[in-house]
Design a protein around this motif. Sequence first.
Motif, mmCIF file in Angstrom:
data_model
loop_
_atom_site.group_PDB
_atom_site.id
_atom_site.type_symbol
_atom_site.label_atom_id
_atom_site.label_comp_id
_atom_site.label_asym_id
_atom_site.label_seq_id
_atom_site.Cartn_x
_atom_site.Cartn_y
_atom_site.Cartn_z
ATOM 1 N N LYS A 271 0.825 -1.212 0.000
ATOM 2 C CA LYS A 271 0.000 0.000 0.000
ATOM 3 C C LYS A 271 0.865 1.272 0.000
ATOM 4 C CE LYS A 271 -4.072 2.143 0.864
ATOM 5 N NZ LYS A 271 -5.210 2.092 -0.049
ATOM 6 N N SER A 272 2.008 1.217 0.672
ATOM 7 C CA SER A 272 2.774 2.454 0.861
ATOM 8 C C SER A 272 4.183 2.452 0.255
ATOM 9 C CB SER A 272 2.889 2.764 2.363
ATOM 10 O OG SER A 272 3.539 1.698 3.026
ATOM 11 N N VAL A 273 4.638 1.290 -0.224
ATOM 12 C CA VAL A 273 6.064 1.196 -0.583
ATOM 13 C C VAL A 273 6.492 2.189 -1.665
ATOM 14 C CG1 VAL A 273 5.704 -0.759 -2.188
ATOM 15 C CG2 VAL A 273 7.963 -0.378 -1.175
ATOM 16 N N VAL A 274 5.672 2.378 -2.696
ATOM 17 C CA VAL A 274 6.087 3.269 -3.791
ATOM 18 C C VAL A 274 6.171 4.713 -3.290
ATOM 19 C CG1 VAL A 274 5.475 4.187 -6.064
ATOM 20 C CG2 VAL A 274 5.236 1.736 -5.610
ATOM 21 N N ASP A 275 5.187 5.116 -2.488
ATOM 22 C CA ASP A 275 5.210 6.478 -1.940
ATOM 23 C C ASP A 275 6.428 6.699 -1.047
ATOM 24 O OD1 ASP A 275 2.884 7.137 -3.209
ATOM 25 O OD2 ASP A 275 1.589 6.705 -1.478
ATOM 26 N N ILE A 276 6.739 5.699 -0.233
ATOM 27 C CA ILE A 276 7.889 5.831 0.668
ATOM 28 C C ILE A 276 9.180 5.912 -0.139
ATOM 29 C CG2 ILE A 276 9.250 4.662 2.460
ATOM 30 C CD1 ILE A 276 6.605 3.638 3.633
ATOM 31 N N HIS B 260 11.766 9.256 -0.404
ATOM 32 C CA HIS B 260 13.148 9.181 0.069
ATOM 33 C C HIS B 260 14.176 9.068 -1.048
ATOM 34 C CE1 HIS B 260 12.182 9.060 4.332
ATOM 35 N NE2 HIS B 260 11.129 8.356 3.989
ATOM 36 N N SER B 261 13.749 9.336 -2.279
ATOM 37 C CA SER B 261 14.703 9.309 -3.384
ATOM 38 C C SER B 261 15.234 10.714 -3.615
ATOM 39 C CB SER B 261 14.024 8.801 -4.660
ATOM 40 O OG SER B 261 13.562 7.501 -4.476
ATOM 41 N N ASP C 133 14.431 0.246 1.024
ATOM 42 C CA ASP C 133 13.983 -0.941 0.286
ATOM 43 C C ASP C 133 14.765 -1.123 -1.013
ATOM 44 O OD1 ASP C 133 12.001 -1.800 2.134
ATOM 45 O OD2 ASP C 133 10.663 -0.222 1.401
ATOM 46 N N VAL C 134 15.010 -0.008 -1.707
ATOM 47 C CA VAL C 134 15.755 -0.066 -2.960
ATOM 48 C C VAL C 134 17.201 -0.484 -2.680
ATOM 49 C CG1 VAL C 134 16.605 1.296 -4.916
ATOM 50 C CG2 VAL C 134 14.291 1.700 -4.025
ATOM 51 N N GLU C 135 17.751 0.091 -1.634
ATOM 52 C CA GLU C 135 19.125 -0.228 -1.235
ATOM 53 C C GLU C 135 19.252 -1.719 -0.901
ATOM 54 O OE1 GLU C 135 20.307 1.603 2.449
ATOM 55 O OE2 GLU C 135 22.408 1.676 1.817
ATOM 56 N N MET C 136 18.293 -2.228 -0.144
ATOM 57 C CA MET C 136 18.340 -3.621 0.287
ATOM 58 C C MET C 136 18.197 -4.561 -0.906
ATOM 59 S SD MET C 136 18.946 -5.248 3.068
ATOM 60 C CE MET C 136 18.869 -3.946 4.278
ATOM 61 N N PHE C 137 17.322 -4.224 -1.832
ATOM 62 C CA PHE C 137 17.121 -5.030 -3.034
ATOM 63 C C PHE C 137 18.439 -5.172 -3.808
ATOM 64 C CE2 PHE C 137 16.011 -5.467 -7.545
ATOM 65 C CZ PHE C 137 15.177 -6.563 -7.502
ATOM 66 N N HIS C 138 19.113 -4.063 -4.034
ATOM 67 C CA HIS C 138 20.358 -4.107 -4.801
ATOM 68 C C HIS C 138 21.483 -4.759 -4.012
ATOM 69 C CE1 HIS C 138 18.665 -2.115 -8.180
ATOM 70 N NE2 HIS C 138 18.235 -1.105 -7.431
ATOM 71 N N PHE C 139 21.464 -4.541 -2.698
ATOM 72 C CA PHE C 139 22.474 -5.169 -1.843
ATOM 73 C C PHE C 139 22.387 -6.699 -1.936
ATOM 74 C CE2 PHE C 139 22.885 -7.212 2.365
ATOM 75 C CZ PHE C 139 24.266 -7.207 2.456
ATOM 76 N N ASP D 184 4.694 0.094 -10.907
ATOM 77 C CA ASP D 184 5.448 1.217 -10.342
ATOM 78 C C ASP D 184 6.597 0.708 -9.471
ATOM 79 O OD1 ASP D 184 3.869 3.058 -11.579
ATOM 80 O OD2 ASP D 184 2.697 3.597 -9.801
ATOM 81 N N LEU D 185 6.303 -0.310 -8.692
ATOM 82 C CA LEU D 185 7.350 -0.861 -7.822
ATOM 83 C C LEU D 185 8.504 -1.424 -8.653
ATOM 84 C CD1 LEU D 185 8.453 -1.638 -5.046
ATOM 85 C CD2 LEU D 185 7.051 -3.717 -5.155
ATOM 86 N N CYS D 186 8.162 -2.171 -9.705
ATOM 87 C CA CYS D 186 9.198 -2.688 -10.610
ATOM 88 C C CYS D 186 10.064 -1.553 -11.114
ATOM 89 C CB CYS D 186 8.562 -3.384 -11.816
ATOM 90 S SG CYS D 186 8.083 -5.068 -11.489
ATOM 91 N N ASP D 187 9.407 -0.523 -11.595
ATOM 92 C CA ASP D 187 10.114 0.639 -12.120
ATOM 93 C C ASP D 187 11.104 1.198 -11.096
ATOM 94 O OD1 ASP D 187 10.328 3.052 -13.977
ATOM 95 O OD2 ASP D 187 9.662 3.955 -12.078
ATOM 96 N N ARG D 188 10.674 1.336 -9.856
ATOM 97 C CA ARG D 188 11.541 1.914 -8.812
ATOM 98 C C ARG D 188 12.722 0.990 -8.487
ATOM 99 N NH1 ARG D 188 7.672 4.569 -10.228
ATOM 100 N NH2 ARG D 188 6.726 6.240 -8.989
#
Length: 193
Positions: A95-100, A104-105, A113-119, A146-150
Amino acid sequence: DAEVVLVGRSNVGKSTLMREVTGHTFDTGQRPGVTRSPNHYDWTGPDFMITDLPGFGFMKGVPEEVREEIKTDVVRYVEENAEKILVGILVVDGKSVVDIIDRHSGPDEIPHDVEMFHFLREVGVEPVVAVNKMDKVDDEDERLNDLCDRLGLYPPWKQWQETIAPISAKRGNVSALNEAVRHHLHEAKRDDL
Ligand code: GDP
């Protein structure tokens, strides 16, 4: 046994998901920052172990330096055990991940979340994003695209079903996650032959 780790910000539903996949009872809504050490459990049914790692990111009443320490501990655990860890389940709140992420970008900020994914990818652990609380999301496809895109995954999300698993832990609807994890386990077994 193969090891799968569970990571994610606090309050995304990690405890609820753990209860669902292990059959164990966990205190949900536990005082944040209390579960500090890795806990190991068996995933219901087959042949792998799931390690619950402490939630990171913003937690009400937990000082910034403690939050940083928690995240450092999580990163260190994954780094030190990367060879044994097959899959890293990154739990997010659908519900909130894309907004968050968008909030924070910035030029000198990478969202957790993006950092952890790439890590996870960098250390050779297959990331599976468990997009939880999908029962609260109306525009499922749009949100997941949208999440995929981010995350730098080219939409549509349906191309990424081994990586993006929409679930509702609370409703016991976790089949997409089961399938994604199993996919990677099978791949790993094939590579061993
Ligand atoms: P944790 O901090 O990541 O361990 O999160 P919890 O498992 O304690 O869950 C945080 C809150 O989200 C609780 O109020 C849960 O009931 C709620 N929650 C967890 N999973 C879901 C879900 O699939 N859908 C909805 N709507 N709420 C959920």
